[in-house]
Design a protein around this motif. Structure first.
Motif, PDB file in Angstrom:
ATOM      1  N   GLN A 142      -1.093   7.275  16.638  1.00  0.00           N
ATOM      2  CA  GLN A 142      -2.420   7.004  16.103  1.00  0.00           C
ATOM      3  C   GLN A 142      -2.472   5.579  15.566  1.00  0.00           C
ATOM      4  OE1 GLN A 142      -4.046  10.250  13.545  1.00  0.00           O
ATOM      5  NE2 GLN A 142      -1.935  10.975  13.569  1.00  0.00           N
ATOM      6  N   THR A 143      -3.662   5.034  15.542  1.00  0.00           N
ATOM      7  CA  THR A 143      -3.831   3.721  14.935  1.00  0.00           C
ATOM      8  C   THR A 143      -4.098   3.886  13.439  1.00  0.00           C
ATOM      9  OG1 THR A 143      -6.186   3.715  15.428  1.00  0.00           O
ATOM     10  CG2 THR A 143      -4.727   2.682  17.051  1.00  0.00           C
ATOM     11  N   ALA A 144      -3.715   2.898  12.686  1.00  0.00           N
ATOM     12  CA  ALA A 144      -3.920   2.931  11.235  1.00  0.00           C
ATOM     13  C   ALA A 144      -5.402   2.754  10.915  1.00  0.00           C
ATOM     14  CB  ALA A 144      -3.118   1.826  10.571  1.00  0.00           C
ATOM     15  N   PRO A 145      -5.886   3.448   9.896  1.00  0.00           N
ATOM     16  CA  PRO A 145      -7.275   3.225   9.485  1.00  0.00           C
ATOM     17  C   PRO A 145      -7.412   1.841   8.851  1.00  0.00           C
ATOM     18  CG  PRO A 145      -6.176   4.736   7.981  1.00  0.00           C
ATOM     19  CD  PRO A 145      -5.224   4.462   9.085  1.00  0.00           C
ATOM     20  N   THR A 146      -8.581   1.267   8.964  1.00  0.00           N
ATOM     21  CA  THR A 146      -8.833  -0.040   8.363  1.00  0.00           C
ATOM     22  C   THR A 146      -9.043   0.118   6.862  1.00  0.00           C
ATOM     23  OG1 THR A 146     -11.221   0.113   8.644  1.00  0.00           O
ATOM     24  CG2 THR A 146      -9.956  -0.853  10.477  1.00  0.00           C
ATOM     25  N   ASP A 147      -8.964  -0.990   6.145  1.00  0.00           N
ATOM     26  CA  ASP A 147      -9.213  -0.949   4.702  1.00  0.00           C
ATOM     27  C   ASP A 147     -10.617  -0.443   4.403  1.00  0.00           C
ATOM     28  OD1 ASP A 147      -6.678  -1.798   3.963  1.00  0.00           O
ATOM     29  OD2 ASP A 147      -7.256  -3.911   3.851  1.00  0.00           O
ATOM     30  N   SER A 148     -11.592  -0.847   5.210  1.00  0.00           N
ATOM     31  CA  SER A 148     -12.966  -0.390   4.967  1.00  0.00           C
ATOM     32  C   SER A 148     -13.110   1.106   5.246  1.00  0.00           C
ATOM     33  CB  SER A 148     -13.972  -1.201   5.780  1.00  0.00           C
ATOM     34  OG  SER A 148     -13.745  -1.069   7.149  1.00  0.00           O
TER      35      SER A 148
ATOM     36  N   MET B  66     -11.098  14.002 -11.522  1.00  0.00           N
ATOM     37  CA  MET B  66     -10.143  13.660 -10.486  1.00  0.00           C
ATOM     38  C   MET B  66     -10.654  12.428  -9.750  1.00  0.00           C
ATOM     39  SD  MET B  66      -8.781  15.961  -7.344  1.00  0.00           S
ATOM     40  CE  MET B  66      -7.096  15.611  -6.986  1.00  0.00           C
ATOM     41  N   THR B  67      -9.745  11.542  -9.452  1.00  0.00           N
ATOM     42  CA  THR B  67     -10.071  10.362  -8.673  1.00  0.00           C
ATOM     43  C   THR B  67      -9.128  10.292  -7.485  1.00  0.00           C
ATOM     44  OG1 THR B  67     -10.762   9.197 -10.669  1.00  0.00           O
ATOM     45  CG2 THR B  67     -10.310   7.863  -8.745  1.00  0.00           C
ATOM     46  N   PHE B  68      -9.687  10.104  -6.321  1.00  0.00           N
ATOM     47  CA  PHE B  68      -8.887  10.028  -5.108  1.00  0.00           C
ATOM     48  C   PHE B  68      -8.405   8.597  -4.896  1.00  0.00           C
ATOM     49  CE2 PHE B  68     -11.493  13.759  -4.693  1.00  0.00           C
ATOM     50  CZ  PHE B  68     -10.593  14.693  -4.236  1.00  0.00           C
ATOM     51  N   ASP B  69      -7.245   8.461  -4.261  1.00  0.00           N
ATOM     52  CA  ASP B  69      -6.673   7.143  -4.032  1.00  0.00           C
ATOM     53  C   ASP B  69      -6.478   6.894  -2.534  1.00  0.00           C
ATOM     54  OD1 ASP B  69      -4.409   8.616  -3.329  1.00  0.00           O
ATOM     55  OD2 ASP B  69      -3.286   8.070  -5.113  1.00  0.00           O
ATOM     56  N   ARG B  70      -5.844   5.774  -2.212  1.00  0.00           N
ATOM     57  CA  ARG B  70      -5.656   5.373  -0.811  1.00  0.00           C
ATOM     58  C   ARG B  70      -4.815   6.397  -0.039  1.00  0.00           C
ATOM     59  NH1 ARG B  70      -7.035   0.474   0.737  1.00  0.00           N
ATOM     60  NH2 ARG B  70      -5.289   0.155   2.146  1.00  0.00           N
ATOM     61  N   THR B  71      -3.814   6.976  -0.685  1.00  0.00           N
ATOM     62  CA  THR B  71      -2.988   7.987  -0.018  1.00  0.00           C
ATOM     63  C   THR B  71      -3.827   9.200   0.353  1.00  0.00           C
ATOM     64  OG1 THR B  71      -1.030   7.249  -1.223  1.00  0.00           O
ATOM     65  CG2 THR B  71      -0.946   9.446  -0.243  1.00  0.00           C
TER      66      THR B  71
ATOM     67  N   THR C 155      -0.286  -0.836  -0.636  1.00  0.00           N
ATOM     68  CA  THR C 155      -0.033  -1.352   0.713  1.00  0.00           C
ATOM     69  C   THR C 155       0.371  -0.214   1.646  1.00  0.00           C
ATOM     70  OG1 THR C 155       0.714  -3.447  -0.220  1.00  0.00           O
ATOM     71  CG2 THR C 155       1.318  -2.992   2.066  1.00  0.00           C
ATOM     72  N   LEU C 156      -0.354  -0.093   2.727  1.00  0.00           N
ATOM     73  CA  LEU C 156      -0.102   0.942   3.724  1.00  0.00           C
ATOM     74  C   LEU C 156       0.905   0.436   4.753  1.00  0.00           C
ATOM     75  CD1 LEU C 156      -0.790   3.653   5.133  1.00  0.00           C
ATOM     76  CD2 LEU C 156      -2.688   2.450   6.244  1.00  0.00           C
ATOM     77  N   GLU C 157       2.001   1.164   4.906  1.00  0.00           N
ATOM     78  CA  GLU C 157       2.970   0.864   5.962  1.00  0.00           C
ATOM     79  C   GLU C 157       2.833   1.957   7.013  1.00  0.00           C
ATOM     80  OE1 GLU C 157       7.795   0.639   6.560  1.00  0.00           O
ATOM     81  OE2 GLU C 157       6.962   0.077   4.610  1.00  0.00           O
ATOM     82  N   TRP C 158       2.313   1.601   8.170  1.00  0.00           N
ATOM     83  CA  TRP C 158       1.998   2.565   9.218  1.00  0.00           C
ATOM     84  C   TRP C 158       3.210   2.799  10.099  1.00  0.00           C
ATOM     85  CZ3 TRP C 158      -1.800   5.736   8.985  1.00  0.00           C
ATOM     86  CH2 TRP C 158      -2.177   6.476  10.098  1.00  0.00           C
ATOM     87  N   LEU C 159       3.671   4.030  10.205  1.00  0.00           N
ATOM     88  CA  LEU C 159       4.839   4.379  10.997  1.00  0.00           C
ATOM     89  C   LEU C 159       4.490   5.152  12.261  1.00  0.00           C
ATOM     90  CD1 LEU C 159       7.065   5.618   8.026  1.00  0.00           C
ATOM     91  CD2 LEU C 159       7.002   3.325   9.027  1.00  0.00           C
ATOM     92  N   ASP C 160       3.281   5.652  12.338  1.00  0.00           N
ATOM     93  CA  ASP C 160       2.851   6.519  13.429  1.00  0.00           C
ATOM     94  C   ASP C 160       2.681   5.743  14.725  1.00  0.00           C
ATOM     95  OD1 ASP C 160       1.353   8.419  15.074  1.00  0.00           O
ATOM     96  OD2 ASP C 160       1.107   9.526  13.206  1.00  0.00           O
ATOM     97  N   LYS C 161       3.285   6.223  15.775  1.00  0.00           N
ATOM     98  CA  LYS C 161       3.188   5.574  17.094  1.00  0.00           C
ATOM     99  C   LYS C 161       2.066   6.163  17.945  1.00  0.00           C
ATOM    100  CE  LYS C 161       7.011   3.230  16.439  1.00  0.00           C
ATOM    101  NZ  LYS C 161       6.899   2.066  15.612  1.00  0.00           N
TER     102      LYS C 161
END
Length: 67
Positions: free
Chosen positions: A32-38, A1-6, A24-30
């Motif tokens: 919480q802040t979106a996590p960074t790529d790192s 199993m390999t985990f992905d960005r989701t 590509t992450l599209e952040w909809l949450d008002k």
């Protein structure tokens, strides 16, 4: 199993509202802040390590089925 960005985003922010379009992450949450790529990359690494480290449990369960 390999985990992905989701998987990583769901692990980091379980109740967040977002859409993943390819990688590509599209952040909809008002709330919480979106996590960074790192942060996402680090979480993918962590999830894969935990999964790999617990291989012995999966193998052992297959060898010793429940009674």
């Amino acid at each position: 199993m390999t985990f992905d960005r989701t998987d990583a985003v769901m692990s980091l922010k379980p109740s967040a509202e977002f859409i993943m379009r390819g990688s590509t992450l599209e952040w909809l949450d008002k709330k919480q802040t979106a996590p960074t790529d790192s942060e996402i990359d680090a979480e993918i690494t962590r999830l894969n390590k935990v999964y790999d480290d617990e291989k012995y449990k999966r193998d052992r369960a297959a060898e010793y089925p429940s009674i």
